[in-house]
Write an enzyme that holds these catalytic residues in place. Structure first.
Site, mmCIF file in Angstrom:
data_model
loop_
_atom_site.group_PDB
_atom_site.id
_atom_site.type_symbol
_atom_site.label_atom_id
_atom_site.label_comp_id
_atom_site.label_asym_id
_atom_site.label_seq_id
_atom_site.Cartn_x
_atom_site.Cartn_y
_atom_site.Cartn_z
ATOM 1 C CG HIS A 109 -23.474 -13.914 26.636
ATOM 2 N ND1 HIS A 109 -22.853 -14.796 25.929
ATOM 3 C CD2 HIS A 109 -23.463 -12.878 26.320
ATOM 4 C CE1 HIS A 109 -22.667 -15.141 25.560
ATOM 5 N NE2 HIS A 109 -22.618 -13.741 25.008
ATOM 6 C CD GLN A 131 4.708 -2.320 -8.439
ATOM 7 O OE1 GLN A 131 3.297 -3.002 -8.727
ATOM 8 N NE2 GLN A 131 5.963 -1.860 -9.353
ATOM 9 C CE1 TYR A 159 1.388 4.142 -5.356
ATOM 10 C CE2 TYR A 159 -0.031 4.961 -6.184
ATOM 11 C CZ TYR A 159 1.005 4.511 -6.636
ATOM 12 O OH TYR A 159 2.072 3.995 -8.198
ATOM 13 C CG HIS A 168 -7.072 14.355 -13.590
ATOM 14 N ND1 HIS A 168 -6.463 13.820 -12.896
ATOM 15 C CD2 HIS A 168 -7.904 15.537 -13.410
ATOM 16 C CE1 HIS A 168 -6.569 15.120 -11.209
ATOM 17 N NE2 HIS A 168 -7.811 16.307 -12.316
ATOM 18 C CD GLU A 228 -29.128 -12.107 22.187
ATOM 19 O OE1 GLU A 228 -30.063 -11.292 20.994
ATOM 20 O OE2 GLU A 228 -27.531 -12.439 22.385
ATOM 21 C CB THR A 269 -10.958 12.924 -12.227
ATOM 22 O OG1 THR A 269 -11.175 13.258 -11.213
ATOM 23 C CG2 THR A 269 -10.738 12.823 -13.400
ATOM 24 C CD GLN A 302 -11.437 16.931 -12.644
ATOM 25 O OE1 GLN A 302 -11.573 16.173 -12.070
ATOM 26 N NE2 GLN A 302 -10.749 18.057 -12.240
ATOM 27 C CG ASN A 306 -2.955 2.440 -11.766
ATOM 28 O OD1 ASN A 306 -2.416 1.800 -10.870
ATOM 29 N ND2 ASN A 306 -1.365 2.330 -12.451
ATOM 30 C CD GLU A 359 -12.981 12.490 -7.730
ATOM 31 O OE1 GLU A 359 -11.686 12.027 -7.164
ATOM 32 O OE2 GLU A 359 -13.190 12.513 -9.522
ATOM 33 C CG HIS A 360 -14.481 16.305 -8.663
ATOM 34 N ND1 HIS A 360 -13.900 15.718 -8.905
ATOM 35 C CD2 HIS A 360 -13.576 16.419 -7.708
ATOM 36 C CE1 HIS A 360 -13.096 15.680 -9.006
ATOM 37 N NE2 HIS A 360 -12.412 16.043 -7.728
ATOM 38 C CG ASP A 413 -8.602 19.236 -8.678
ATOM 39 O OD1 ASP A 413 -8.937 18.295 -7.965
ATOM 40 O OD2 ASP A 413 -8.454 19.305 -9.765
#
Length: 442
Positions: free
Chosen positions: A428, A192, A128, A269, A423, A244, A266, A221, A335-336, A369
């Site tokens: 087994h 979707q 995506y 974004h 057990e 971000t 950043q 998003n 994240e960064h 990036d």
């Protein structure tokens, strides 16, 4: 514009993770609406995908699959300088991905007793690529190159239809697909798109089927992230990435103009993006505040950046020394994370929690990036304390292959039977003894 948080007198037991707040990103609140979208796609198939695209993206797409000639044309029309930048980014990323490839590990545990840890690529993935506030062409590279390096045999990509381009995917994204040889591209966005990948779409008289995928990766998003949460299990996901974020650990040696520019990079974004400076220096804090005033006013997306920097998720955090600063950024698990200190490499080596670490004044997040050779799809919202960024490993899975001869089984048979009885699972044990007795009878 950006607030200060003073932790210099904080108690030793303070929870630094709570002391540096993040933006509100309430996935649970979005679940009912996104669940309805996913169900609409599951039941309604292609027609539902088209209707949802018209509703959310403002354009009706007659055929959601982008024609191969449109992908080829996008590359032919691409600015040569942009193409050169993409090609260099691909070259560097392929080099680091090649070094990430793991080989099978074979362990011999005795005569006739072998276990092989085999690495197997995922069969089919759906990538995506966002196209809302900005067409993130770099995300095409960051998702596709590690998947191809891992050996994934079938790759499909989805990105929102663009009204400006007649309902097709943004042409720069298509050009990147052409460079990478990605031919299966869909003009589908949002929740979707994730549902389409998870459930697949049946063929009809005019369109071939969209085969379901095994794994979905890529940022998005809150609708995309929520769809990933809902459909996890139906399909594999990379992560639930939120807005971000950048954290910068800095002392008196840092260059204020660099620090401010990186915070802005950043904040650009998303209004919910987080920009956090953790510093031992009041002087640097004041200089960065001045730089932000000047640089934000001169940049293109000043309104978006101002909202981000003024939000509760952003701030300048004052600490008494770098040891405390290290504890703060480790708890925050950005994240960064940039390190602008004396002996930056030494401090970076001690960081445990970060999606990616950028060391020194000449390694800004913007480099990562696009052209550092690292991957920019990274864990957010503190998830770097337990999760990693996207890599070749994300597109492979491990399979243990167990090979035992009669001799190898006999050596461990008594242990297996004993543990099975412990057990209360006698069946087994019987699966072992039926073999050992047969061997003894021969």
């Amino acid at each position: 514009m950006i607030r200060r948080i003073d932790l210099r007198e904080a108690d030793p037991g303070v929870d630094y993770r709570s002391a540096v707040p993040r933006a509100d990103f309430d996935i649970e609140a979005a679940v009912p609406a996104v669940h309805a979208i996913c169900e609409q796609v599951r039941i309604g198939g292609r027609d539902a995908v088209v209707e949802l695209g018209e509703r959310f993206d403002g354009v009706r797409v007659d055929d959601i699959r982008v024609a191969p000639e449109a992908i080829t044309a996008a590359l032919e029309q691409l600015d040569p300088d942009v193409r050169a930048g993409l090609e260099e980014s691909i070259r560097r990323l392929r080099a680091t991905c090649a070094n990430e490839l793991e080989t099978d590990a074979v362990t011999d545990l005795g005569p006739g007793a072998r276990v092989t840890h085999r690495k197997v690529p995922v069969g089919r993935v759906g990538l995506y690529v966002p196209g809302g506030l900005a067409p993130l062409v770099s995300s095409v590279l960051m998702n596709t190159v590690p998947a191809q390096t891992a050996g994934v045999g079938s790759i499909a990509l989805a990105s929102p239809p663009q009204k400006e381009f007649g309902g097709s995917v943004h042409p720069t994204i298509l050009a990147a697909c052409a460079l990478l040889g990605v031919e299966e591209v869909y003009a589908v966005g949002g929740a979707q798109a994730i549902a389409m990948f998870a459930y697949g779409l049946p063929a009809d008289a005019e369109h071939p089927a969209v085969d379901r995928v095994d794994l979905v990766t890529g940022p998005g998003n809150i609708w995309v992230v929520t769809a990933k949460r809902i459909l996890k299990g139906q399909v594999g996901i990379d992560s639930e990435a939120g807005p971000t974020e950048i954290a910068i650990l800095a002392d008196d040696t840092a260059e204020a103009a660099y620090v401010a520019a990186d915070l802005i990079s950043q904040a650009e974004h998303d209004p919910l993006a987080a920009a956090v400076l953790v510093t031992t220096s009041e002087r640097l804090a004041a200089q960065v505040e001045d730089e932000l005033e000047t640089q934000v006013a001169a940049t293109k997306h000043s309104e978006r950046i101002t909202t981000s920097l003024g939000g509760k998720q952003s701030g300048i955090v004052l600490v008494r020394d770098l040891e405390q600063g290290l504890a703060v950024v480790d708890a925050y698990a950005a994240e960064h994370l940039e390190i602008h200190t004396e002996d930056a490499a030494g401090w970076a080596a001690r960081v445990r929690n970060a999606g990616a670490i950028f060391v020194g004044p000449h390694a800004p997040v913007s480099l990562g990036d696009y052209c550092a050779g690292s991957n920019h799809v990274l864990p957010t919202a503190g998830c770097a304390c337990h999760s990693s960024g996207l890599s070749v490993r994300a597109f492979t899975k491990s399979v243990h292959v167990v090979e035992y001869s009669a001799e190898g089984l006999a050596e461990v048979a008594d242990h297996v039977v004993t543990l099975a009885e412990a057990e209360d699972l006698p069946g087994h044990g019987a699966a072992i003894t039926v073999r050992t007795r047969a061997e003894q009878a021969r």
